[in-house]
Write a protein that holds these residues in place. Structure first.
Motif, PDB file in Angstrom:
ATOM      1  N   UNK A   1       0.831  -1.207   0.000  1.00  0.00           N
ATOM      2  CA  UNK A   1       0.000   0.000   0.000  1.00  0.00           C
ATOM      3  C   UNK A   1       0.871   1.265   0.000  1.00  0.00           C
ATOM      4  N   UNK A   2       1.850   1.311   0.889  1.00  0.00           N
ATOM      5  CA  UNK A   2       2.715   2.495   0.991  1.00  0.00           C
ATOM      6  C   UNK A   2       3.587   2.661  -0.255  1.00  0.00           C
ATOM      7  N   UNK A   3       3.965   1.549  -0.883  1.00  0.00           N
ATOM      8  CA  UNK A   3       4.785   1.646  -2.093  1.00  0.00           C
ATOM      9  C   UNK A   3       4.026   2.315  -3.229  1.00  0.00           C
ATOM     10  N   UNK A   4       2.699   2.062  -3.289  1.00  0.00           N
ATOM     11  CA  UNK A   4       1.887   2.732  -4.315  1.00  0.00           C
ATOM     12  C   UNK A   4       1.828   4.234  -4.034  1.00  0.00           C
ATOM     13  N   UNK A   5       1.697   4.606  -2.764  1.00  0.00           N
ATOM     14  CA  UNK A   5       1.698   6.026  -2.413  1.00  0.00           C
ATOM     15  C   UNK A   5       3.034   6.667  -2.790  1.00  0.00           C
ATOM     16  N   UNK A   6       4.132   5.956  -2.538  1.00  0.00           N
ATOM     17  CA  UNK A   6       5.459   6.487  -2.879  1.00  0.00           C
ATOM     18  C   UNK A   6       5.575   6.711  -4.387  1.00  0.00           C
ATOM     19  N   UNK A   7       5.131   5.735  -5.161  1.00  0.00           N
ATOM     20  CA  UNK A   7       5.201   5.870  -6.622  1.00  0.00           C
ATOM     21  C   UNK A   7       4.311   7.008  -7.106  1.00  0.00           C
ATOM     22  N   UNK A   8       3.136   7.147  -6.481  1.00  0.00           N
ATOM     23  CA  UNK A   8       2.229   8.225  -6.870  1.00  0.00           C
ATOM     24  C   UNK A   8       2.847   9.588  -6.558  1.00  0.00           C
ATOM     25  N   UNK A   9       3.446   9.724  -5.382  1.00  0.00           N
ATOM     26  CA  UNK A   9       4.097  10.990  -5.016  1.00  0.00           C
ATOM     27  C   UNK A   9       5.219  11.326  -5.991  1.00  0.00           C
ATOM     28  N   UNK A  10       6.004  10.317  -6.357  1.00  0.00           N
ATOM     29  CA  UNK A  10       7.106  10.543  -7.299  1.00  0.00           C
ATOM     30  C   UNK A  10       6.570  10.958  -8.664  1.00  0.00           C
ATOM     31  N   UNK A  11       5.452  10.356  -9.092  1.00  0.00           N
ATOM     32  CA  UNK A  11       4.847  10.697 -10.378  1.00  0.00           C
ATOM     33  C   UNK A  11       4.365  12.142 -10.375  1.00  0.00           C
ATOM     34  N   UNK A  12       3.734  12.543  -9.261  1.00  0.00           N
ATOM     35  CA  UNK A  12       3.235  13.917  -9.143  1.00  0.00           C
ATOM     36  C   UNK A  12       4.388  14.913  -9.206  1.00  0.00           C
ATOM     37  N   UNK A  13       5.456  14.609  -8.478  1.00  0.00           N
ATOM     38  CA  UNK A  13       6.608  15.513  -8.464  1.00  0.00           C
ATOM     39  C   UNK A  13       7.267  15.585  -9.833  1.00  0.00           C
ATOM     40  N   UNK A  14       7.444  14.460 -10.472  1.00  0.00           N
ATOM     41  CA  UNK A  14       8.107  14.412 -11.774  1.00  0.00           C
ATOM     42  C   UNK A  14       7.334  15.194 -12.825  1.00  0.00           C
ATOM     43  N   UNK A  15       6.002  15.127 -12.753  1.00  0.00           N
ATOM     44  CA  UNK A  15       5.169  15.759 -13.781  1.00  0.00           C
ATOM     45  C   UNK A  15       4.641  17.131 -13.368  1.00  0.00           C
ATOM     46  N   UNK A  16       5.061  17.602 -12.189  1.00  0.00           N
ATOM     47  CA  UNK A  16       4.664  18.930 -11.736  1.00  0.00           C
ATOM     48  C   UNK A  16       3.165  19.098 -11.577  1.00  0.00           C
ATOM     49  N   UNK A  17       2.498  18.088 -11.078  1.00  0.00           N
ATOM     50  CA  UNK A  17       1.041  18.119 -10.954  1.00  0.00           C
ATOM     51  C   UNK A  17       0.618  18.772  -9.639  1.00  0.00           C
ATOM     52  N   UNK A  18      -0.475  19.503  -9.696  1.00  0.00           N
ATOM     53  CA  UNK A  18      -0.994  20.198  -8.519  1.00  0.00           C
ATOM     54  C   UNK A  18      -2.110  19.364  -7.910  1.00  0.00           C
ATOM     55  N   UNK A  19      -1.753  18.228  -7.307  1.00  0.00           N
ATOM     56  CA  UNK A  19      -2.717  17.353  -6.652  1.00  0.00           C
ATOM     57  C   UNK A  19      -2.697  17.640  -5.149  1.00  0.00           C
ATOM     58  N   UNK A  20      -3.841  17.572  -4.478  1.00  0.00           N
ATOM     59  CA  UNK A  20      -3.897  17.892  -3.045  1.00  0.00           C
ATOM     60  C   UNK A  20      -3.057  16.927  -2.206  1.00  0.00           C
ATOM     61  N   UNK A  21      -2.446  17.462  -1.177  1.00  0.00           N
ATOM     62  CA  UNK A  21      -1.696  16.614  -0.247  1.00  0.00           C
ATOM     63  C   UNK A  21      -2.675  15.732   0.535  1.00  0.00           C
ATOM     64  N   UNK A  22      -2.198  14.563   0.972  1.00  0.00           N
ATOM     65  CA  UNK A  22      -3.044  13.665   1.747  1.00  0.00           C
ATOM     66  C   UNK A  22      -2.197  12.940   2.807  1.00  0.00           C
ATOM     67  N   UNK A  23      -1.704  13.682   3.801  1.00  0.00           N
ATOM     68  CA  UNK A  23      -0.820  13.068   4.804  1.00  0.00           C
ATOM     69  C   UNK A  23      -1.476  11.956   5.619  1.00  0.00           C
ATOM     70  N   UNK A  24      -2.794  12.035   5.829  1.00  0.00           N
ATOM     71  CA  UNK A  24      -3.466  11.012   6.629  1.00  0.00           C
ATOM     72  C   UNK A  24      -3.445   9.645   5.961  1.00  0.00           C
ATOM     73  N   UNK A  25      -3.186   9.619   4.661  1.00  0.00           N
ATOM     74  CA  UNK A  25      -3.176   8.346   3.949  1.00  0.00           C
ATOM     75  C   UNK A  25      -2.070   7.423   4.452  1.00  0.00           C
ATOM     76  N   UNK A  26      -1.054   7.998   5.079  1.00  0.00           N
ATOM     77  CA  UNK A  26       0.069   7.188   5.567  1.00  0.00           C
ATOM     78  C   UNK A  26      -0.086   6.787   7.034  1.00  0.00           C
ATOM     79  N   UNK A  27      -1.191   7.158   7.633  1.00  0.00           N
ATOM     80  CA  UNK A  27      -1.414   6.758   9.025  1.00  0.00           C
ATOM     81  C   UNK A  27      -1.747   5.274   9.087  1.00  0.00           C
ATOM     82  N   UNK A  28      -1.063   4.557   9.946  1.00  0.00           N
ATOM     83  CA  UNK A  28      -1.247   3.108  10.068  1.00  0.00           C
ATOM     84  C   UNK A  28      -1.990   2.763  11.348  1.00  0.00           C
ATOM     85  N   UNK A  29      -2.998   1.934  11.218  1.00  0.00           N
ATOM     86  CA  UNK A  29      -3.755   1.476  12.378  1.00  0.00           C
ATOM     87  C   UNK A  29      -2.866   0.594  13.271  1.00  0.00           C
TER      88      UNK A  29
END
Length: 407
Positions: free
Chosen positions: A286-314
């Protein structure tokens, strides 16, 4: 007895058969689609009542027809059946329902195939086996009937009221197992869920559904399964408006998690000592997909909303920190077992050699080693997306083109 002759016989009127019929029709290629029961039969009779698609309606469709619902919603089972029926009408697909193929042989003169059906004999130059990936439910003969416990495969589960009163053991951590266990728990049942190795993508991240991310990251176009993950299932859900499957959260809510199901003896079901590892490996995926998504956003300069809570683990629930290795089914009050253990292929009706040493079809992108025989709708036929509605469309186009080139 008269013999019907067709140029191309398509066996199965599910998403694969409908897709290839559309592409054959677009090319002006004569063909006939036969279906053992009704259009989209497995969606009708082998899915539970509350099932919805695991991707939003804007994505889980053919490119030439939209769903008659909110594009961001998850189509229900009935929505999907209507969609398939309407798609067949839209394309005037030549479908004959209630015709089961019982045997397919090669003609002696090598000019094609002979199909024995419940409605007579059909001879065809080309045959497309479009029977899909969900052919033969796998129900392990582990717990004997003498245990007095109702046992069904997820293909035969419909709703909680179908089961006898008492606790339920759900075996399988893919989408079906996770969703059925969740539904049973919400219905007030005591639920035990056997969790094996699995991938666990986010339902959505930074404003985009996971199906969008798998496309953007090139994962739908993966050509082969990653070595070592052949038996890893994917847990994702469109139920209740869509949500990320989190086994720790399910455990915190009251579902008792156990490890991979192993042996049964003397009324006791035994589980592997792998629950914590399986849950943590799913979280890493799950976290690896988030990492890849963050890298994709940064590489392509996309203005997508931040979502820090997505990394919170139960936190790990009690069933993970103190795992149950052996469960006396009677003492636990378990009266039913649901095996969400997947499917095997069943091509026993093909009476000639078209398979490898493991009984799998030998093909290249669906083109069989037997001239004129094609397979469609199977997992990894050409890429990861192949067994899904939007993926089978591209494979069907390729096969229709190959049939056209045969002349």
């Amino acid at each position: 007895m008269s013999v019907e002759k067709v140029e191309t016989l398509v066996i199965g009127a599910g998403q694969a058969g409908l897709a290839v019929s559309e592409h054959l029709g677009q090319r002006g290629l004569p063909h006939l689609v036969v279906e053992r029961r009704r259009i989209a039969e497995r969606w009708r009779s082998e899915r539970w009542d509350s099932l919805v698609a695991n991707g939003p309606a804007w994505h889980d469709r053919f490119p030439t027809r939209q769903f008659d619902c909110d594009p961001d919603a998850f189509a229900t089972r009935d929505d999907i059946v209507r969609y398939m029926e309407d798609f067949a009408k839209q394309n005037a697909s030549p479908i004959r329902c209630g015709v089961e193929v019982t045997a397919l042989t090669r003609k002696d003169d090598g000019s094609g195939f002979r199909a024995e059906t419940s409605d007579g004999v059909i001879e065809a130059r080309n045959v497309v086996a479009a029977t899909g990936p969900f052919q033969k439910p796998l129900l392990p003969a582990l717990v004997p009937e003498s245990a007095g416990i109702m046992q069904i495969h997820s293909a035969n589960y419909r709703n909680p009221a179908q089961l006898p009163d008492g606790a339920v053991l759900v075996i399988g951590a893919g989408s079906s197992g996770a969703q059925i266990a969740d539904e049973l728990h919400r219905a007030g049942r005591r639920v035990y869920l056997s969790v094996g190795p699995h991938d666990r993508p986010p339902r959505a991240y930074r404003g985009k559904d996971f199906v969008w991310w798998l496309g953007a990251l090139g994962k739908w176009d993966a050509k082969t399964v990653t070595p070592g993950t052949e038996h890893v299932t994917i847990a994702v859900s469109g139920a209740y408006g869509g949500h990320t499957v989190d086994f720790r959260r399910l455990g915190q809510r009251g579902i008792t998690l156990v490890g991979r199901t192993e042996t049964y003896a003397d009324g006791k079901q035994h589980f592997a000592d792998d629950l914590a590892r399986n849950v943590e490996t799913g979280t890493r995926n799950y976290l690896s997909v988030l990492d890849e998504a963050d890298a994709y956003i940064a590489k392509n300069g996309l203005d997508f909303p931040e979502e820090p809570d997505a990394r919170r683990t139960e936190q790990d629930p009690e069933s993970v920190t103190h795992p149950i290795r052996s469960l006396d089914l009677k003492q636990a009050g378990i009266t039913s077992i649901i095996w969400a253990t997947g499917y095997a292929l069943d091509f026993g009706w093909i009476k000639f050699d078209a398979f490898d040493e493991k009984g799998r079809p030998e093909h290249e992108r669906g083109v069989s080693k037997v001239p004129g025989l094609y397979f469609l709708g199977l997992p990894w036929l050409s890429r990861r997306a192949s067994p899904f509605i939007w993926g089978v469309w591209h494979d069907a186009d390729y096969l229709a083109g190959h049939i056209a080139q045969r002349g």
